[in-house]
Design a protein around this motif. Structure first.
Motif, PDB file in Angstrom:
ATOM      1  N   PHE A  18       0.523  -0.893   0.083  1.00  0.00           N
ATOM      2  CA  PHE A  18      -0.018   0.199  -0.370  1.00  0.00           C
ATOM      3  C   PHE A  18       0.736   1.220  -0.382  1.00  0.00           C
ATOM      4  CE2 PHE A  18      -2.885  -2.158   2.671  1.00  0.00           C
ATOM      5  CZ  PHE A  18      -3.380  -3.342   1.678  1.00  0.00           C
ATOM      6  N   MET A  22       0.968   4.661  -3.064  1.00  0.00           N
ATOM      7  CA  MET A  22       0.454   5.467  -2.475  1.00  0.00           C
ATOM      8  C   MET A  22       1.472   7.087  -2.640  1.00  0.00           C
ATOM      9  SD  MET A  22      -2.391   4.239  -1.883  1.00  0.00           S
ATOM     10  CE  MET A  22      -3.302   6.597  -1.458  1.00  0.00           C
ATOM     11  N   TYR A  74      -7.887   2.181   0.005  1.00  0.00           N
ATOM     12  CA  TYR A  74      -7.073   2.774  -0.346  1.00  0.00           C
ATOM     13  C   TYR A  74      -7.568   2.721  -2.261  1.00  0.00           C
ATOM     14  CZ  TYR A  74      -3.832   3.454   3.342  1.00  0.00           C
ATOM     15  OH  TYR A  74      -3.432   3.756   4.085  1.00  0.00           O
TER      16      TYR A  74
END
Lengths: 200, 200
Positions: A18, A22, A74
């Motif tokens: 993640f 990101m 996300y």
């Protein structure tokens, strides 16, 4: 003065995935670059007495649930791999090798490895899979496989891992922004605030 | 149908303090109430093999730094108490006693205990301090001190702690929203999204 963000990650870490997905857009919005550093959480756990999140009593069931929910949060695809966690020595070494040749392409390689593992259930501890993914991005798979058995590459990963631990890295993802340490993909909002305000 | 949010916290947990300070406004914005459940992390750590965050090698230094930064992020005052962590058996029992009498006032009591500990360095493992803070909110300090030596109150905390563990609670703060478990003050944005969208 715009210093790079340091990003530490283990290829077997969902939260590392993640973070990897990101951090680049966040950095770019604030005119920052990111240096990617693969680490081996196994070496860290020997010091902290930690264990992979899903193997801990009570936490394990929550962990698998939280991985999937965070991915939805996300906007990322995620499926718990059938073999999890996996050893990521060769995956990390492959990244170092790729990074020597082309840093932006190496980041794409890392993301491709993460997606293969956490979206397509490809075993990224298998060097044949790592080489195939490298080749799909234009890297020379034969040279990569030869490099993976090279002692100097092993030694570089070991040294980088020790340097990360010496700097205080104990989890994945782990970020340094202007020397400030942030652990976990859940600290991304604080990183955004830090970048926006120049610290807080 | 608007079910209450369940909020579990240990009085010695900085992240529990942040959760306590933040959850009520979030719940209120979405027409939800919150049930507060004090727990004892010590009993949880016996099962998970965990330890207080600041006592773990590598993590300890980061923890103390992260507590202070998170407090600034949430706009809360914070100073690491000179005695940290502390046993919170009596503090938790005092909350259960207060909650029996007046739930909204008991929440104010809990926040006052947290602020005393994490803002003013008041030792909230000391029953004299707990009683003084209770009295400042209008509770009967003498009756509280008598209740703290009552076996039934001890048994209720023990039973509530076991029920929390049986439900999967392993940290502080820990929330259930419509049965969905959320661990950590850093999951508050996900709770907001869950409440806004009715799950995600």
């Amino acid at each position: 003065l715009s210093t790079p963000i340091d990003f530490y990650f283990d290829f077997s870490s969902p939260y590392g995935y993640f973070g990897a997905a990101m951090i680049e857009p966040i950095a770019a919005r604030h005119g920052r670059t990111v240096r990617w550093h693969p680490i081996l959480l196994g070496a860290v756990f020997k010091i902290t007495g930690g264990a992979p999140f899903p193997t801990i009593p009570l936490k394990g069931e929550y962990a698998n649930h939280d991985f999937a929910r965070c991915a939805r949060y996300y906007g990322l695809r995620f499926a718990l791999p059938s073999k999890f966690p996996v050893a990521t020595h060769n995956t990390a070494r492959a990244f170092i090798w790729a990074d020597d040749q082309n840093e932006p392409l190496a980041k794409q390689f890392a993301l491709a490895l993460y997606r293969a593992y956490f979206e397509e259930d490809v075993d990224i501890s298998d060097t044949a899979n790592v080489a195939r993914i490298a080749a799909s991005l234009g890297f020379d798979a034969k040279r990569l496989l030869a490099a993976l058995s090279d002692l100097s590459l092993k030694e570089r990963l070991r040294a980088q891992n020790e340097a990360a631990i010496a700097r205080g890295v104990f989890g994945s993802p782990f970020f340094f922004v202007d020397g400030e340490p942030f652990w976990g993909s859940d600290r991304l909002p604080q990183i955004e605030k830090w970048l926006t305000e120049g610290g807080f």
